[in-house]
Enzyme design. Structure first.
Site, mmCIF file in Angstrom:
data_model
loop_
_atom_site.group_PDB
_atom_site.id
_atom_site.type_symbol
_atom_site.label_atom_id
_atom_site.label_comp_id
_atom_site.label_asym_id
_atom_site.label_seq_id
_atom_site.Cartn_x
_atom_site.Cartn_y
_atom_site.Cartn_z
ATOM 1 N N ARG A 183 43.533 41.932 43.935
ATOM 2 C CA ARG A 183 42.971 40.861 43.116
ATOM 3 C C ARG A 183 44.067 39.957 42.557
ATOM 4 O O ARG A 183 43.913 38.741 42.500
ATOM 5 C CB ARG A 183 42.141 41.467 41.977
ATOM 6 N N HIS A 219 44.297 35.933 43.154
ATOM 7 C CA HIS A 219 44.386 34.947 42.065
ATOM 8 C C HIS A 219 45.682 34.149 42.141
ATOM 9 O O HIS A 219 45.705 32.966 41.822
ATOM 10 C CB HIS A 219 44.257 35.649 40.715
ATOM 11 N N ASN A 254 40.998 36.661 30.244
ATOM 12 C CA ASN A 254 39.547 36.766 30.180
ATOM 13 C C ASN A 254 38.995 37.493 31.396
ATOM 14 O O ASN A 254 37.982 38.149 31.335
ATOM 15 C CB ASN A 254 38.929 35.372 30.094
ATOM 16 N N HIS A 259 35.598 43.353 47.446
ATOM 17 C CA HIS A 259 34.843 44.082 46.422
ATOM 18 C C HIS A 259 34.321 45.429 46.946
ATOM 19 O O HIS A 259 33.508 46.063 46.285
ATOM 20 C CB HIS A 259 33.696 43.216 45.878
HETATM 21 C C1 HEM Z 1 33.693 35.042 45.915
HETATM 22 C C2 HEM Z 1 34.037 34.867 44.679
HETATM 23 C C3 HEM Z 1 34.563 35.941 43.779
HETATM 24 C C4 HEM Z 1 34.157 36.160 42.503
HETATM 25 C C5 HEM Z 1 33.129 35.358 41.727
HETATM 26 C C6 HEM Z 1 34.890 37.301 42.015
HETATM 27 C C7 HEM Z 1 34.774 37.826 40.749
HETATM 28 C C8 HEM Z 1 35.294 39.026 40.342
HETATM 29 C C9 HEM Z 1 35.073 39.619 39.054
HETATM 30 C C10 HEM Z 1 34.266 39.000 37.916
HETATM 31 C C11 HEM Z 1 35.691 40.827 39.045
HETATM 32 C C12 HEM Z 1 35.732 41.820 37.888
HETATM 33 C C13 HEM Z 1 36.952 41.573 37.047
HETATM 34 C C14 HEM Z 1 37.004 42.511 35.869
HETATM 35 O O1 HEM Z 1 35.999 42.778 35.240
HETATM 36 O O2 HEM Z 1 38.104 42.987 35.570
HETATM 37 C C15 HEM Z 1 36.316 40.994 40.329
HETATM 38 C C16 HEM Z 1 37.044 42.102 40.713
HETATM 39 C C17 HEM Z 1 37.761 42.164 41.878
HETATM 40 N N1 HEM Z 1 37.909 41.148 42.810
HETATM 41 FE FE1 HEM Z 1 36.791 39.490 42.940
HETATM 42 N N2 HEM Z 1 35.712 37.761 43.003
HETATM 43 C C18 HEM Z 1 35.562 36.961 44.099
HETATM 44 C C19 HEM Z 1 36.251 37.071 45.289
HETATM 45 C C20 HEM Z 1 37.293 37.966 45.500
HETATM 46 C C21 HEM Z 1 38.213 37.916 46.615
HETATM 47 C C22 HEM Z 1 38.206 36.845 47.700
HETATM 48 C C23 HEM Z 1 39.063 38.963 46.469
HETATM 49 C C24 HEM Z 1 40.252 39.383 47.303
HETATM 50 C C25 HEM Z 1 40.495 39.011 48.520
HETATM 51 C C26 HEM Z 1 38.649 39.692 45.293
HETATM 52 C C27 HEM Z 1 39.200 40.864 44.862
HETATM 53 C C28 HEM Z 1 38.748 41.590 43.787
HETATM 54 C C29 HEM Z 1 39.131 42.963 43.521
HETATM 55 C C30 HEM Z 1 40.012 43.832 44.404
HETATM 56 C C31 HEM Z 1 38.518 43.322 42.314
HETATM 57 C C32 HEM Z 1 38.653 44.664 41.575
HETATM 58 C C33 HEM Z 1 39.839 44.586 40.652
HETATM 59 C C34 HEM Z 1 40.186 45.918 40.010
HETATM 60 O O3 HEM Z 1 39.526 46.925 40.231
HETATM 61 O O4 HEM Z 1 41.169 45.960 39.277
HETATM 62 N N3 HEM Z 1 37.593 39.033 44.715
HETATM 63 N N4 HEM Z 1 36.064 39.865 41.100
HETATM 64 C C1 LIG Z 2 39.357 30.001 30.010
HETATM 65 C C2 LIG Z 2 38.542 30.799 29.026
HETATM 66 O O1 LIG Z 2 37.426 31.177 29.317
HETATM 67 N N1 LIG Z 2 39.121 31.082 27.872
HETATM 68 C C3 LIG Z 2 38.483 31.858 26.835
HETATM 69 C C4 LIG Z 2 39.104 33.256 26.783
HETATM 70 O O2 LIG Z 2 38.590 34.002 25.710
HETATM 71 C C5 LIG Z 2 38.814 33.435 24.465
HETATM 72 C C6 LIG Z 2 38.346 34.412 23.405
HETATM 73 O O3 LIG Z 2 37.138 35.036 23.752
HETATM 74 C C7 LIG Z 2 38.080 32.079 24.382
HETATM 75 O O4 LIG Z 2 38.324 31.472 23.123
HETATM 76 C C8 LIG Z 2 38.617 31.171 25.494
HETATM 77 O O5 LIG Z 2 37.912 29.951 25.521
#
Ligand code: HEM
Ligand SMILES: CC(=O)N[C@H]1CO[C@H](CO)[C@@H](O)[C@@H]1O
Ligand SMILES: *[C@@H]1O[C@H](CO)[C@@H](O)[C@H](O)[C@H]1NC(C)=O
Ligand SMILES: *[C@@H]1O[C@H](CO)[C@@H](O)[C@H](O)[C@H]1NC(C)=O
Ligand SMILES: *[C@@H]1O[C@H](CO)[C@@H](O)[C@H](O)[C@H]1NC(C)=O
Length: 331
Positions: free
Chosen positions: A62, A66, A94, A194
């Site tokens: 991840r 990013h 965040n 994922h």
């Molecule tokens: C398609 C759009 C995507 C969205 C909206 C998305 C969103 C997210 C979100 C919200 C999380 C949870 C983060 C957290 O709660 O800490 C996550 C986790 C993760 N994402 Fe995505 N993601 C996307 C695509 C990708 C892609 C393309 C990759 C890598 C090639 C990726 C790799 C990962 C991995 C490996 C995790 C787990 C991280 C961990 O366990 O530490 N994601 N993602």
């Molecule tokens: C980019 C973004 O979403 N920033 C937020 C991160 O979280 C803090 C605290 O909850 C918010 O104030 C920011 O706007």
């Protein structure tokens, strides 16, 4: 004489075209002479860390994703903020980028600096680590070309609009990937990441609590799964660390179970579920659910393509001495 003239012409051609062909200067053997032990040292550090802390693979994958999405694969995500600069990783607080990915890169960099000081870039370390870990947890191997320089810019305000959020409509997510020259199919293949890792409850809390007047949870969920998530996350406002596996069935294995889950209402995030319902993405979900070989092939190609997105070479970057600071601030 004629040969030298041709040679000069060719050199000029390449000089003039450098910016557009920057990534063609990368190659798999970049460190063969300057740091021949690079692959072994990487493998050694990564294996030790992954065995001790199995969440490292997902964390690092991840982090790599990013890094690349914001200004290219240039290790800008690794820079720490200081009094003068709010760095890229601050915005991602965040999104809670996990510490294990940063820690792994630091360990690899330390080991490599001992062996060949000032040679290996942090961006090459991150791209290689993500690949090695994908392979280590059961996913495909793909070549990583080397020779990236580390970027000179890292700003929190550059993040918004480049990283998809799970609550965005699929159209918006598609256009974020398109802005990096990634197709819908490549997006769906990359989202297969994922198949490993976690998401914090707050990332899907709207789907499990007070979803609508009619239903406490999103009816797109398989009911038993939704009930399990509601239980798991019952205290998440008090304990924001509470998280769920992205792939509930095979959480630590890189396989195509993610897509098979999506077809059954076992997609955790709103964006995961949307991939299986939107008519532009669904055919690829169905294809990868049916054929893991195809998923591995396409993931490998897309990850390799992502790994050279907007890389810096020559004087557009530097080899950092520490991965969390620009050299200029560190002399
Ligand atoms: C398609 C759009 C995507 C969205 C909206 C998305 C969103 C997210 C979100 C919200 C999380 C949870 C983060 C957290 O709660 O800490 C996550 C986790 C993760 N994402 Fe995505 N993601 C996307 C695509 C990708 C892609 C393309 C990759 C890598 C090639 C990726 C790799 C990962 C991995 C490996 C995790 C787990 C991280 C961990 O366990 O530490 N994601 N993602
Ligand atoms: C980019 C973004 O979403 N920033 C937020 C991160 O979280 C803090 C605290 O909850 C918010 O104030 C920011 O706007
Ligand atoms: C759902 O919303 C109602 C009204 O806003 C509130 O009273 C109730 O406590 C909420 N339930 C949960 C589980 O958050
Ligand atoms: C939530 O908190 C209650 C009360 O402290 C506790 O009994 C329960 O086990 C907690 N649930 C989870 C999933 O941690
Ligand atoms: C799965 O995909 C691979 C690679 O594209 C292909 O060679 C194979 O025929 C596919 N298998 C099936 C059952 O469709």
């Amino acid at each position: 004489m004629a040969f030298h003239f041709l040679h000069l012409l060719l050199s000029l051609f390449f000089l003039i075209h450098l910016p557009s062909i920057a990534h063609s200067k990368l190659n798999a053997d970049y460190y063969q002479k300057t740091c021949p032990k690079f692959p072994q040292i990487m493998r050694q550090v990564i294996t030790a860390k992954q065995l001790a802390t199995p969440s490292t693979a997902a964390a690092t994958l991840r982090l790599f994703f990013h890094d690349c999405m914001v200004g290219g694969c240039d290790a800008s995500i690794l820079i720490s903020s200081n009094a003068f600069n709010r760095a890229e990783r601050e915005a991602d607080i965040n999104l809670s980028l996990p510490g294990d990915g940063f820690d792994l890169v630091t360990r690899a960099k330390t080991a490599l600096e001992l062996e060949c000081p000032g040679v290996v870039s942090c961006s090459d370390i991150l791209a290689t680590a993500a690949r090695d870990l994908v392979t280590m947890v059961g996913g495909p191997y793909y070549p990583i070309r080397l020779g990236r320089k580390d970027g000179l810019v890292s700003k929190a305000e550059n993040v918004e609009g480049n990283i998809a959020r799970s609550t965005m409509p699929i159209s918006q997510i598609i256009s974020i990937f398109a802005s990096k020259k990634l197709t819908v199919q490549e997006m769906v293949a990359l989202a297969g990441a994922h198949t490993i890792g976690f998401s914090h409850c707050k990332e899907f809390s709207k789907r499990i609590f007070n979803f609508s007047k009619k239903s406490e949870y999103d009816p797109a969920y398989y009911p038993k799964y939704a009930e399990g998530l509601r239980k798991l996350c019952e205290n998440y406002t008090k304990d924001p660390a509470m998280s769920a596996y992205n792939d509930v069935l095979t959480p630590n294995k890189f396989d195509n179970m993610y897509y098979r889950n999506l077809q059954k209402g076992l997609g955790l995030l709103a964006s995961d579920n949307a991939l299986a319902t939107d008519k532009r993405t669904r055919p690829y979900v169905d294809m990868y659910a049916a054929n893991q070989t195809k998923f591995f092939q396409d993931f490998a190609h897309a990850a390799e393509k992502l790994s050279v997105y907007n890389v810096k070479t020559g004087r557009k970057g530097e080899v950092r001495r520490r991965c969390d600071a620009f050299n200029a601030l560190n002399t």
